[in-house]
Design a protein around this motif. Structure first.
Motif, PDB file in Angstrom:
ATOM      1  N   UNK A   1       0.786  -1.225   0.000  1.00  0.00           N
ATOM      2  CA  UNK A   1       0.000   0.000   0.000  1.00  0.00           C
ATOM      3  C   UNK A   1       0.820   1.278   0.000  1.00  0.00           C
ATOM      4  N   UNK A   2       0.175   2.412   0.313  1.00  0.00           N
ATOM      5  CA  UNK A   2       0.823   3.729   0.235  1.00  0.00           C
ATOM      6  C   UNK A   2       2.088   3.852   1.074  1.00  0.00           C
ATOM      7  N   UNK A   3       2.123   3.209   2.246  1.00  0.00           N
ATOM      8  CA  UNK A   3       3.301   3.294   3.104  1.00  0.00           C
ATOM      9  C   UNK A   3       4.532   2.770   2.376  1.00  0.00           C
ATOM     10  N   UNK A   4       4.394   1.629   1.745  1.00  0.00           N
ATOM     11  CA  UNK A   4       5.507   1.036   0.999  1.00  0.00           C
ATOM     12  C   UNK A   4       5.840   1.863  -0.234  1.00  0.00           C
ATOM     13  N   UNK A   5       4.816   2.271  -0.977  1.00  0.00           N
ATOM     14  CA  UNK A   5       5.054   3.026  -2.203  1.00  0.00           C
ATOM     15  C   UNK A   5       5.707   4.362  -1.908  1.00  0.00           C
ATOM     16  N   UNK A   6       5.274   5.040  -0.881  1.00  0.00           N
ATOM     17  CA  UNK A   6       5.861   6.337  -0.542  1.00  0.00           C
ATOM     18  C   UNK A   6       7.349   6.205  -0.237  1.00  0.00           C
ATOM     19  N   UNK A   7       7.723   5.134   0.483  1.00  0.00           N
ATOM     20  CA  UNK A   7       9.140   4.920   0.788  1.00  0.00           C
ATOM     21  C   UNK A   7       9.943   4.644  -0.485  1.00  0.00           C
ATOM     22  N   UNK A   8       9.371   3.867  -1.393  1.00  0.00           N
ATOM     23  CA  UNK A   8      10.050   3.561  -2.651  1.00  0.00           C
ATOM     24  C   UNK A   8      10.196   4.816  -3.512  1.00  0.00           C
ATOM     25  N   UNK A   9       9.138   5.611  -3.582  1.00  0.00           N
ATOM     26  CA  UNK A   9       9.180   6.829  -4.396  1.00  0.00           C
ATOM     27  C   UNK A   9      10.157   7.847  -3.824  1.00  0.00           C
ATOM     28  N   UNK A  10      10.290   7.876  -2.504  1.00  0.00           N
ATOM     29  CA  UNK A  10      11.229   8.810  -1.885  1.00  0.00           C
ATOM     30  C   UNK A  10      12.654   8.510  -2.340  1.00  0.00           C
ATOM     31  N   UNK A  11      13.006   7.243  -2.412  1.00  0.00           N
ATOM     32  CA  UNK A  11      14.337   6.857  -2.888  1.00  0.00           C
ATOM     33  C   UNK A  11      14.502   7.224  -4.357  1.00  0.00           C
ATOM     34  N   UNK A  12      13.498   6.894  -5.167  1.00  0.00           N
ATOM     35  CA  UNK A  12      13.585   7.192  -6.604  1.00  0.00           C
ATOM     36  C   UNK A  12      13.695   8.698  -6.832  1.00  0.00           C
ATOM     37  N   UNK A  13      12.918   9.470  -6.094  1.00  0.00           N
ATOM     38  CA  UNK A  13      12.944  10.926  -6.240  1.00  0.00           C
ATOM     39  C   UNK A  13      14.322  11.491  -5.868  1.00  0.00           C
ATOM     40  N   UNK A  14      14.908  10.940  -4.823  1.00  0.00           N
ATOM     41  CA  UNK A  14      16.198  11.434  -4.345  1.00  0.00           C
ATOM     42  C   UNK A  14      17.341  11.068  -5.291  1.00  0.00           C
ATOM     43  N   UNK A  15      17.267   9.895  -5.923  1.00  0.00           N
ATOM     44  CA  UNK A  15      18.423   9.361  -6.635  1.00  0.00           C
ATOM     45  C   UNK A  15      18.340   9.477  -8.156  1.00  0.00           C
ATOM     46  N   UNK A  16      17.190   9.853  -8.682  1.00  0.00           N
ATOM     47  CA  UNK A  16      17.046   9.994 -10.127  1.00  0.00           C
ATOM     48  C   UNK A  16      17.149  11.456 -10.546  1.00  0.00           C
ATOM     49  N   UNK A  17      17.606  11.672 -11.769  1.00  0.00           N
ATOM     50  CA  UNK A  17      17.540  13.001 -12.361  1.00  0.00           C
ATOM     51  C   UNK A  17      16.071  13.411 -12.379  1.00  0.00           C
ATOM     52  N   UNK A  18      15.732  14.612 -11.898  1.00  0.00           N
ATOM     53  CA  UNK A  18      14.318  14.998 -11.777  1.00  0.00           C
ATOM     54  C   UNK A  18      13.518  14.775 -13.056  1.00  0.00           C
ATOM     55  N   UNK A  19      14.097  15.084 -14.197  1.00  0.00           N
ATOM     56  CA  UNK A  19      13.361  14.925 -15.458  1.00  0.00           C
ATOM     57  C   UNK A  19      12.980  13.457 -15.691  1.00  0.00           C
ATOM     58  N   UNK A  20      13.877  12.546 -15.324  1.00  0.00           N
ATOM     59  CA  UNK A  20      13.579  11.122 -15.495  1.00  0.00           C
ATOM     60  C   UNK A  20      12.511  10.661 -14.510  1.00  0.00           C
ATOM     61  N   UNK A  21      12.623  11.112 -13.261  1.00  0.00           N
ATOM     62  CA  UNK A  21      11.628  10.711 -12.261  1.00  0.00           C
ATOM     63  C   UNK A  21      10.236  11.201 -12.639  1.00  0.00           C
ATOM     64  N   UNK A  22      10.159  12.433 -13.118  1.00  0.00           N
ATOM     65  CA  UNK A  22       8.860  13.018 -13.452  1.00  0.00           C
ATOM     66  C   UNK A  22       8.223  12.387 -14.687  1.00  0.00           C
ATOM     67  N   UNK A  23       9.028  11.729 -15.506  1.00  0.00           N
ATOM     68  CA  UNK A  23       8.499  11.196 -16.767  1.00  0.00           C
ATOM     69  C   UNK A  23       7.942   9.783 -16.635  1.00  0.00           C
TER      70      UNK A  23
END
Length: 422
Positions: A352-374
């Motif tokens: 659920x959201x708890x797991x997804x939010x943690x995963x997205x936080x890592x992706x947001x932090x470690x990806x180039x913003x343009x790639x994460x947003x796409x």
């Protein structure tokens, strides 16, 4: 859904592509007229009539009465034939297998599932799977083919599983599926094998089981007893030279980590598979004596998720940790495949959201913003067994490539040359 094919040099491929698009449209909209389909997918009514005539002959679809059309005209409706040919889907995982009978709409008309342990002889498990397939073929004589989804790494050209981790103390190596499941042993019907995450990707595309509009390049990120990925672009799987592409579970996230059975160290699968998730929870729950997790003799991923949703602090910590490791996998997938969609599936998608939010936080932090947003990253909301449905999608895909298997002795190329002008 890809656009209908209107040009190109390979008439057989165009014909197959258009059959698939028509069948997908019927799967998602039920009873339709040929005119409705033509308007939606961009083919002429004449072309639609020729293609659907072949599918009616094969028993895939059927006419089903008269519908009101535009300007008061009445047209004959068509839909997927619920009494037509059927296929078997088989899912093999590290702790259980499932066998189901499906029609071409993706409706499961019968299924069975059995669990096994790491102490069980895998050859006996294969015997039980073969018995289930033969039983269904005896009960449903209109079954034409079996699709089987298996753990990777899987050599597609040789139909060999290189290894199955978590099977006994050392795992199982070099399994020859053609020998274990030759046609004489499975009811004299063809059997087609595919890596489980690739099968899941086909199911996403065929049945839209994740409730996600797939566009461009989509990744089915399977996080269950094993960890893998299936990559599909406009309906075509990216399997690599030998079929082992996107084995994300065996990418290293810790070069000094524990040695995996595959020979690598610190494999992603060692940290975020459902088996690893539960093992970690069992090892660390005693750190929080007040945690409700200590009330259970044995934990499962669903118990941990349920307690986290109820507010148990230790369970919440464990789920966030799990999401963090999934986030590392997301970063690697985005950099490797630049997908437009990543659908996280299987057991761990229930976090659920708890797991997804943690995963997205890592992706947001470690990806180039343009790639994460796409990229659209979602948890699958499918309530059934996505990999079993994936095995069914593998079988359906095979049938559409070989219409003679359903009684039509013409090849797709012959049919395209004689009947279709696109």
């Amino acid at each position: 859904m890809p656009e209908a094919s209107k040009g190109g040099n390979n008439a057989g491929n165009m014909y197959l592509s258009n059959r698939i698009i028509i069948l997908q449209y019927l799967q998602r909209h039920g009873v339709c007229t040929r005119a409705q389909i033509a308007k939606k997918i961009g083919l002429t009514e004449a072309a639609i009539s020729k293609i659907t005539a072949a599918m009616i002959e094969n028993g895939i679809i059927e006419e089903c009465g008269v519908l009101a059309g535009s300007k008061g005209r009445r047209s004959i409706g068509i839909h997927i034939n619920p009494n037509g040919v059927k296929i078997v889907g088989v899912k093999l995982s590290r702790r259980n297998f499932a066998v189901g009978v499906f029609d071409f709409s993706g409706e499961c008309v019968a299924s069975t599932q059995e669990n096994f342990t790491r102490e069980d002889d895998l050859r006996q498990v294969f015997h039980r799977i073969r018995s289930a397939i033969r039983k269904y073929i005896a009960n449903y004589p209109d079954i034409v083919v079996t699709g089987m989804a298996v753990p990777g790494p899987f050599l597609k050209k040789e139909d060999r599983i290189l290894m199955i981790t978590e099977m006994g103390d050392t795992g199982e190596d070099d399994i020859d599926l053609r020998a274990e499941f030759n046609v004489q042993r499975v009811g004299n019907r063809p059997i087609i094998f595919e890596q489980d995450a690739n099968a899941g990707a086909l199911a996403d595309w065929w049945f839209e089981i994740g409730d996600v509009h797939l566009r461009g390049t989509a990744v089915h990120f399977l996080v269950g007893e094993g960890v893998g990925a299936g990559v599909i672009s406009n309906g075509a799987l990216n399997t690599g030279d030998q079929g082992t592409a996107a084995e994300i579970g065996h990418t290293s996230i810790d070069i000094n980590g524990e040695k995996c059975h595959c020979g690598n160290r610190g494999c992603l699968e060692q940290y975020c598979s459902s088996i690893a998730f539960v093992k970690n929870a069992m090892a660390h729950r005693a750190e929080a004596p007040e945690s409700r997790l200590n009330a259970y003799d044995k934990l499962t991923s669903s118990i941990i998720f349920r307690e986290a949703q109820a507010g148990d602090a230790k369970a919440i910590e464990l789920v966030r940790r799990e999401g963090t490791y999934i986030g590392y996998g997301l970063v690697n997938l985005v950099h490797c495949y630049n997908p437009s969609t990543i659908l996280i599936s299987n057991e761990i998608s229930k976090g659920g959201p708890l797991l997804l939010d943690a995963a997205l936080a890592v992706a947001r932090e470690r990806l180039i913003p343009r790639l994460f947003e796409s990229v659209q990253i979602r948890l699958s909301t499918f309530e059934g067994d996505d990999i079993l449905y994936g095995a069914a999608a593998v079988a359906i895909d095979y049938c559409l490539n070989r219409p003679d298997i359903m009684g039509n002795k013409r090849t797709p190329k012959q049919t395209a040359d004689k009947e279709v002008t696109l």
